[in-house]
Scaffold this motif. Structure first.
Motif, PDB file in Angstrom:
ATOM      1  N   PRO A  14      -0.608  19.059  58.049  1.00 32.03           N
ATOM      2  CA  PRO A  14      -1.756  19.157  58.962  1.00 32.03           C
ATOM      3  C   PRO A  14      -2.467  17.820  59.096  1.00 32.03           C
ATOM      4  N   GLY A  15      -2.821  17.487  60.337  1.00 32.14           N
ATOM      5  CA  GLY A  15      -3.439  16.204  60.619  1.00 32.14           C
ATOM      6  C   GLY A  15      -2.453  15.111  60.949  1.00 32.14           C
ATOM      7  N   GLY A  16      -1.176  15.377  60.752  1.00 27.12           N
ATOM      8  CA  GLY A  16      -0.153  14.377  61.009  1.00 27.12           C
ATOM      9  C   GLY A  16       0.247  14.296  62.470  1.00 27.12           C
ATOM     10  N   SER A  17       1.252  13.447  62.734  1.00 24.09           N
ATOM     11  CA  SER A  17       1.711  13.206  64.100  1.00 24.09           C
ATOM     12  C   SER A  17       3.224  13.306  64.191  1.00 24.09           C
ATOM     13  N   LEU A  18       3.684  13.664  65.373  1.00 19.32           N
ATOM     14  CA  LEU A  18       5.102  13.650  65.716  1.00 19.32           C
ATOM     15  C   LEU A  18       5.226  13.247  67.172  1.00 19.32           C
ATOM     16  N   ARG A  19       6.370  12.662  67.528  1.00 22.43           N
ATOM     17  CA  ARG A  19       6.660  12.394  68.922  1.00 22.43           C
ATOM     18  C   ARG A  19       7.986  13.044  69.281  1.00 22.43           C
ATOM     19  N   LEU A  20       7.917  13.938  70.252  1.00 19.74           N
ATOM     20  CA  LEU A  20       9.122  14.585  70.753  1.00 19.74           C
ATOM     21  C   LEU A  20       9.660  13.802  71.948  1.00 19.74           C
ATOM     22  N   SER A  21      10.976  13.778  72.064  1.00 20.56           N
ATOM     23  CA  SER A  21      11.629  13.126  73.197  1.00 20.56           C
ATOM     24  C   SER A  21      12.509  14.132  73.914  1.00 20.56           C
ATOM     25  N   CYS A  22      12.645  13.959  75.214  1.00 22.73           N
ATOM     26  CA  CYS A  22      13.514  14.806  76.020  1.00 22.73           C
ATOM     27  C   CYS A  22      14.266  13.905  76.989  1.00 22.73           C
ATOM     28  N   ALA A  23      15.560  13.744  76.739  1.00 18.83           N
ATOM     29  CA  ALA A  23      16.395  12.893  77.588  1.00 18.83           C
ATOM     30  C   ALA A  23      17.106  13.739  78.629  1.00 18.83           C
TER      31      ALA A  23
END
Length: 115
Positions: A14-23
């Protein structure tokens, strides 16, 4: 038809970050809008964010101020930057590409927010 491949999911505190990608690949020129939906266990799929071919963005109220959708047209890729993640954000995230006559979906990527 458009083929979509998502990546970037995982386990985060909780409080963290992620980056999703969609190619995207295939009939790229037919795409009007791309974006993200998510589906938590036992819940209906819900809208998260969208970006049009002109770069106009919109996000669900539940993620505004925390999630940002963007794109790299040269790479035919859409991103979802997710900050200040909460346990309620836990879900399978699906990318979609909407053209005039059809909508294509990716296979989904799991995001789990847990300590």
């Amino acid at each position: 038809q458009v083929q979509l491949v998502e990546s970037g999911g995982g386990l985060v505190q909780p409080g963290g970050s992620l980056r999703l990608s969609c190619a995207a690949s295939g009939s790229i020129s037919s795409i009007a809008t791309m974006g993200w939906y998510r589906q938590a266990p036992g819940q209906q799929r819900e809208f998260v964010a969208t970006i049009t071919s002109r770069g106009i963005t919109n996000c669900a109220d539940s993620v505004k101020g925390r999630f940002t959708i963007s794109r790299d047209t040269a790479k035919n890729t859409v991103y979802l930057q997710m900050n200040s993640l909460k346990p309620v954000d836990t879900a399978v995230y699906y990318c979609y590409a909407q053209a005039l006559s059809r909508t294509d979906w990716g296979q989904g990527t799991q995001v789990t927010v847990s300590s």
